[in-house]
Design a protein around this motif. Structure first.
Motif, PDB file in Angstrom:
ATOM      1  N   ARG A 186       1.166  -1.061   0.439  1.00 24.60           N
ATOM      2  CA  ARG A 186      -0.381  -0.001  -0.259  1.00 24.60           C
ATOM      3  C   ARG A 186       0.914   1.288   0.051  1.00 24.60           C
ATOM      4  NH1 ARG A 186      -1.860   3.444   3.934  1.00 24.60           N
ATOM      5  NH2 ARG A 186      -0.641   1.803   5.763  1.00 24.60           N
ATOM      6  N   VAL A 187       0.626   2.354  -0.808  1.00 27.21           N
ATOM      7  CA  VAL A 187       1.415   3.308  -1.277  1.00 27.21           C
ATOM      8  C   VAL A 187       0.676   4.616   0.358  1.00 27.21           C
ATOM      9  CG1 VAL A 187       1.949   6.099  -2.535  1.00 27.21           C
ATOM     10  CG2 VAL A 187       1.415   3.502  -3.474  1.00 27.21           C
ATOM     11  N   THR A 188       1.601   4.530   0.583  1.00 26.67           N
ATOM     12  CA  THR A 188       2.236   5.834   1.945  1.00 26.67           C
ATOM     13  C   THR A 188       2.484   6.729   1.894  1.00 26.67           C
ATOM     14  OG1 THR A 188       4.222   4.866   2.733  1.00 26.67           O
ATOM     15  CG2 THR A 188       2.093   3.706   3.708  1.00 26.67           C
ATOM     16  N   ALA A 189       3.382   7.344   0.800  1.00 28.71           N
ATOM     17  CA  ALA A 189       3.737   8.807   0.245  1.00 28.71           C
ATOM     18  C   ALA A 189       4.497   8.920  -1.042  1.00 28.71           C
ATOM     19  CB  ALA A 189       4.641   9.006   1.319  1.00 28.71           C
ATOM     20  N   VAL A 190       3.914   9.719  -1.180  1.00 29.81           N
ATOM     21  CA  VAL A 190       4.722  10.684  -3.188  1.00 29.81           C
ATOM     22  C   VAL A 190       4.943  11.153  -2.893  1.00 29.81           C
ATOM     23  CG1 VAL A 190       4.110  10.380  -5.738  1.00 29.81           C
ATOM     24  CG2 VAL A 190       2.921   8.442  -3.795  1.00 29.81           C
TER      25      VAL A 190
ATOM     26  N   ILE B 224       8.280   6.610  -4.295  1.00 29.48           N
ATOM     27  CA  ILE B 224       6.986   6.637  -4.022  1.00 29.48           C
ATOM     28  C   ILE B 224       7.935   5.636  -3.076  1.00 29.48           C
ATOM     29  CG2 ILE B 224       5.493   4.801  -4.490  1.00 29.48           C
ATOM     30  CD1 ILE B 224       5.845   5.835  -7.416  1.00 29.48           C
ATOM     31  N   GLN B 225       6.552   5.268  -1.332  1.00 25.77           N
ATOM     32  CA  GLN B 225       6.862   4.735  -0.075  1.00 25.77           C
ATOM     33  C   GLN B 225       6.185   3.836  -0.418  1.00 25.77           C
ATOM     34  OE1 GLN B 225       9.993   4.172   1.562  1.00 25.77           O
ATOM     35  NE2 GLN B 225       8.338   2.625   2.716  1.00 25.77           N
ATOM     36  N   LEU B 226       5.951   3.040  -0.050  1.00 26.16           N
ATOM     37  CA  LEU B 226       5.003   1.333  -0.166  1.00 26.16           C
ATOM     38  C   LEU B 226       4.850   1.671   2.056  1.00 26.16           C
ATOM     39  CD1 LEU B 226       5.839  -0.972  -2.172  1.00 26.16           C
ATOM     40  CD2 LEU B 226       4.035   0.757  -2.468  1.00 26.16           C
ATOM     41  N   ASP B 227       3.718   1.144   2.042  1.00 25.65           N
ATOM     42  CA  ASP B 227       4.188   1.187   4.296  1.00 25.65           C
ATOM     43  C   ASP B 227       4.934   0.022   4.479  1.00 25.65           C
ATOM     44  OD1 ASP B 227       3.343   0.483   6.884  1.00 25.65           O
ATOM     45  OD2 ASP B 227       0.891  -0.780   5.478  1.00 25.65           O
ATOM     46  N   ASP B 228       5.668   0.045   5.125  1.00 25.78           N
ATOM     47  CA  ASP B 228       7.061  -0.454   5.572  1.00 25.78           C
ATOM     48  C   ASP B 228       6.740  -1.306   7.320  1.00 25.78           C
ATOM     49  OD1 ASP B 228       7.314   1.500   6.907  1.00 25.78           O
ATOM     50  OD2 ASP B 228       9.581   2.455   5.661  1.00 25.78           O
ATOM     51  N   ARG B 229       6.246  -0.453   8.113  1.00 24.98           N
ATOM     52  CA  ARG B 229       5.766  -0.950   9.328  1.00 24.98           C
ATOM     53  C   ARG B 229       6.257  -3.280   9.948  1.00 24.98           C
ATOM     54  NH1 ARG B 229      -0.182   1.167  10.493  1.00 24.98           N
ATOM     55  NH2 ARG B 229       0.000  -0.577   8.538  1.00 24.98           N
TER      56      ARG B 229
ATOM     57  N   GLY C 215      17.674  12.320 -13.466  1.00 25.98           N
ATOM     58  CA  GLY C 215      16.557  12.076 -14.669  1.00 25.98           C
ATOM     59  C   GLY C 215      14.754  13.468 -14.537  1.00 25.98           C
ATOM     60  N   THR C 216      14.497  12.983 -15.595  1.00 23.69           N
ATOM     61  CA  THR C 216      13.011  13.503 -15.338  1.00 23.69           C
ATOM     62  C   THR C 216      12.195  12.065 -15.903  1.00 23.69           C
ATOM     63  OG1 THR C 216      14.192  15.089 -17.100  1.00 23.69           O
ATOM     64  CG2 THR C 216      11.755  14.601 -16.600  1.00 23.69           C
ATOM     65  N   LEU C 217      11.352  12.598 -14.650  1.00 21.09           N
ATOM     66  CA  LEU C 217       9.633  11.544 -14.208  1.00 21.09           C
ATOM     67  C   LEU C 217       9.025  11.762 -15.247  1.00 21.09           C
ATOM     68  CD1 LEU C 217       9.778  11.728 -10.282  1.00 21.09           C
ATOM     69  CD2 LEU C 217      10.602  10.376 -11.630  1.00 21.09           C
ATOM     70  N   GLY C 218       8.680  10.895 -15.544  1.00 19.87           N
ATOM     71  CA  GLY C 218       7.278  10.725 -16.714  1.00 19.87           C
ATOM     72  C   GLY C 218       5.848  11.049 -15.674  1.00 19.87           C
ATOM     73  N   LEU C 219       4.928  10.604 -16.013  1.00 20.37           N
ATOM     74  CA  LEU C 219       3.363  10.764 -15.502  1.00 20.37           C
ATOM     75  C   LEU C 219       3.201   9.546 -14.380  1.00 20.37           C
ATOM     76  CD1 LEU C 219       0.777  11.592 -18.532  1.00 20.37           C
ATOM     77  CD2 LEU C 219       2.062  12.987 -17.136  1.00 20.37           C
ATOM     78  N   ILE C 220       3.524  10.431 -12.822  1.00 19.88           N
ATOM     79  CA  ILE C 220       2.805   9.298 -12.622  1.00 19.88           C
ATOM     80  C   ILE C 220       1.173   9.787 -11.721  1.00 19.88           C
ATOM     81  CG2 ILE C 220       3.310   9.788  -9.900  1.00 19.88           C
ATOM     82  CD1 ILE C 220       5.963  10.629 -10.237  1.00 19.88           C
ATOM     83  N   ASP C 221       0.379   8.208 -11.560  1.00 20.24           N
ATOM     84  CA  ASP C 221      -1.268   8.435 -11.645  1.00 20.24           C
ATOM     85  C   ASP C 221      -0.884   8.044 -10.239  1.00 20.24           C
ATOM     86  OD1 ASP C 221      -1.603  10.560 -14.005  1.00 20.24           O
ATOM     87  OD2 ASP C 221      -1.556   8.133 -14.687  1.00 20.24           O
ATOM     88  N   VAL C 222      -0.104   7.771  -9.589  1.00 18.41           N
ATOM     89  CA  VAL C 222      -0.088   7.249  -7.848  1.00 18.41           C
ATOM     90  C   VAL C 222      -0.537   7.683  -6.676  1.00 18.41           C
ATOM     91  CG1 VAL C 222       0.731   5.350  -6.113  1.00 18.41           C
ATOM     92  CG2 VAL C 222       0.945   5.183  -8.901  1.00 18.41           C
ATOM     93  N   GLU C 223      -1.071   7.857  -6.013  1.00 20.96           N
ATOM     94  CA  GLU C 223      -1.705   8.969  -4.866  1.00 20.96           C
ATOM     95  C   GLU C 223      -1.514   8.217  -3.771  1.00 20.96           C
ATOM     96  OE1 GLU C 223      -2.129  11.445  -4.633  1.00 20.96           O
ATOM     97  OE2 GLU C 223      -2.330  12.268  -7.324  1.00 20.96           O
ATOM     98  N   PRO C 224      -1.173   8.903  -2.079  1.00 25.09           N
ATOM     99  CA  PRO C 224      -0.776   7.405  -1.324  1.00 25.09           C
ATOM    100  C   PRO C 224      -2.574   7.129  -0.807  1.00 25.09           C
ATOM    101  CG  PRO C 224       0.047   9.745  -0.754  1.00 25.09           C
ATOM    102  CD  PRO C 224      -0.931   9.439  -2.882  1.00 25.09           C
ATOM    103  N   GLY C 225      -2.301   5.545  -0.515  1.00 26.71           N
ATOM    104  CA  GLY C 225      -3.968   4.964  -0.083  1.00 26.71           C
ATOM    105  C   GLY C 225      -3.614   3.302  -1.414  1.00 26.71           C
TER     106      GLY C 225
END
Length: 360
Positions: free
Chosen positions: A81-85, A100-105, A174-184
């Protein structure tokens, strides 16, 4: 007898008159012909110009496609699960930046447990090793302690790797492309979340006809233009020449690198790549002077008040001018208007204002 003589004399007189009439008629017709004759051919008004000396490039242009110097699709290796972008689409990032950070607890807990076990086995190994020095511990006990420590150390390394897998970081600047991911959002570990492209330098890939293979080599200069920036030229050089000819197209592929410090160029753009093999001075005439009939190309040259049809060998197109490689000298007066009324040898009258001559 006298009568016969009169008859013969009369016939002679008639014959003489007839001959005199015929002679007179021929003389009359001959005199008329000499006096009048066919009317002289009228002169054709033409505009002329002399061939111009131009600096000409021996070059070839090919359509190519731009590519980043390097690009990678960033995909998580494990589900989570994504926790941070902390970044946005199109951001410039440095190596190691968190994307992108995933839940790492759970992973952090596993690492803490592994580190505790490592510390415990480390202490046990030190104690058993000290006893072994005093010959109070069996060799098998020492080996068992060493094995336990190694297993604990491996568990820590595994836990750290699992924790790292939950953080997607930039492998290079470098340069990032499109990011369509949100926390959660929950990622399954199989779909890319964005692209990272190194656009500090772009590559252009193009195909050239086989006949140019020997003339192209790494290090050769290349100039490209793109529809996105029609008034700009971008300079680079050839880096790769394919080691074989494509049997289907009888062509070969080249790649060139173009510095892109401002980031104007991006992957996927069309580009016209131009390679210059040589530069020389040559003669050129306006396109309006060139006449093509089938496989023959010629111009009319005004010489001694007459039109002289002159075959030529043309070369490069130079805007409104065309290079003439063979057939003309710099002193020739080449007809640029009025030539459609000419034939070889026709009399001409040169008009100072070539634009005033209309081809009728």
């Amino acid at each position: 007898m006298g009568r016969v003589f009169k008859v013969l004399f009369g016939l002679c007189v008639v014959g003489a008159c007839a001959a005199a009439g015929l002679w007179g008629t021929q003389a009359l017709l001959s005199g008329e012909a000499e006096a009048g004759g066919p009317p002289p051919q009228s002169k054709v008004a033409v505009g002329v110009t002399r061939p111009q000396t131009q600096t000409i490039d021996d070059a070839i242009t090919a359509v190519g496609t731009l590519m980043p110097l390097r690009t990678v699709a960033l995909t998580p290796t494990v589900p989570g699960r994504v926790t941070a972008v902390p970044v946005s689409s199109g951001d410039q990032v440095a190596p190691g930046d968190l994307l992108i950070q995933l839940d790492d607890r759970a992973a952090r807990a596993t690492l803490a447990e592994a580190e505790a076990s490592l510390a415990e086995t480390s202490q046990e190994l030190a104690r058993v090793d000290e006893l072994a020095d005093r010959n109070t511990a069996a060799e098998t006990r020492l080996e068992s302690a060493r094995a336990a420590y190694a297993r604990a150390e491996a568990a820590v390394m595994q836990a750290r790797a699992a924790l790292d897998d939950l953080s997607i970081t930039a492998p290079f600047a470098g340069t990032l492309g499109l990011i369509d991911v949100e926390p959660g959002a929950v990622l399954d570990g199989s779909m890319p979340v964005t692209d990272l492209s190194d656009l500090s330098v772009v590559q252009v890939s193009a195909s050239l006809p086989e006949r140019y293979y020997e003339r192209v080599a790494p290090g050769q200069g290349v100039t490209i233009t793109t529809p996105a920036y029609p008034d700009a030229n971008f300079e680079g050089e050839v880096t790769v020449r394919a080691p074989q000819i494509d049997l289907a197209t009888r062509s070969f592929t080249i790649r060139a690198e173009i510095p892109n410090p401002d980031g104007q160029l991006v992957g996927g753009m069309f580009a016209d790549a131009r390679l210059v093999f040589d530069t020389y001075d040559g003669l050129a005439v306006p396109d309006d002077a060139i006449i093509s009939e089938g496989l023959t190309t010629y111009v009319y040259v005004a010489r001694d008040s007459a039109a002289v049809r002159t075959d030529v060998v043309v070369g490069s197109s130079l805007g409104a001018l065309t290079e003439v490689r063979e057939g003309l000298s710099q002193d020739d007066e080449v007809v640029i208007s009025g030539w459609d009324n000419l034939t070889d040898g026709a009399p001409v009258e040169i008009v100072d204002d070539a634009a005033a001559v209309t081809d009728e």
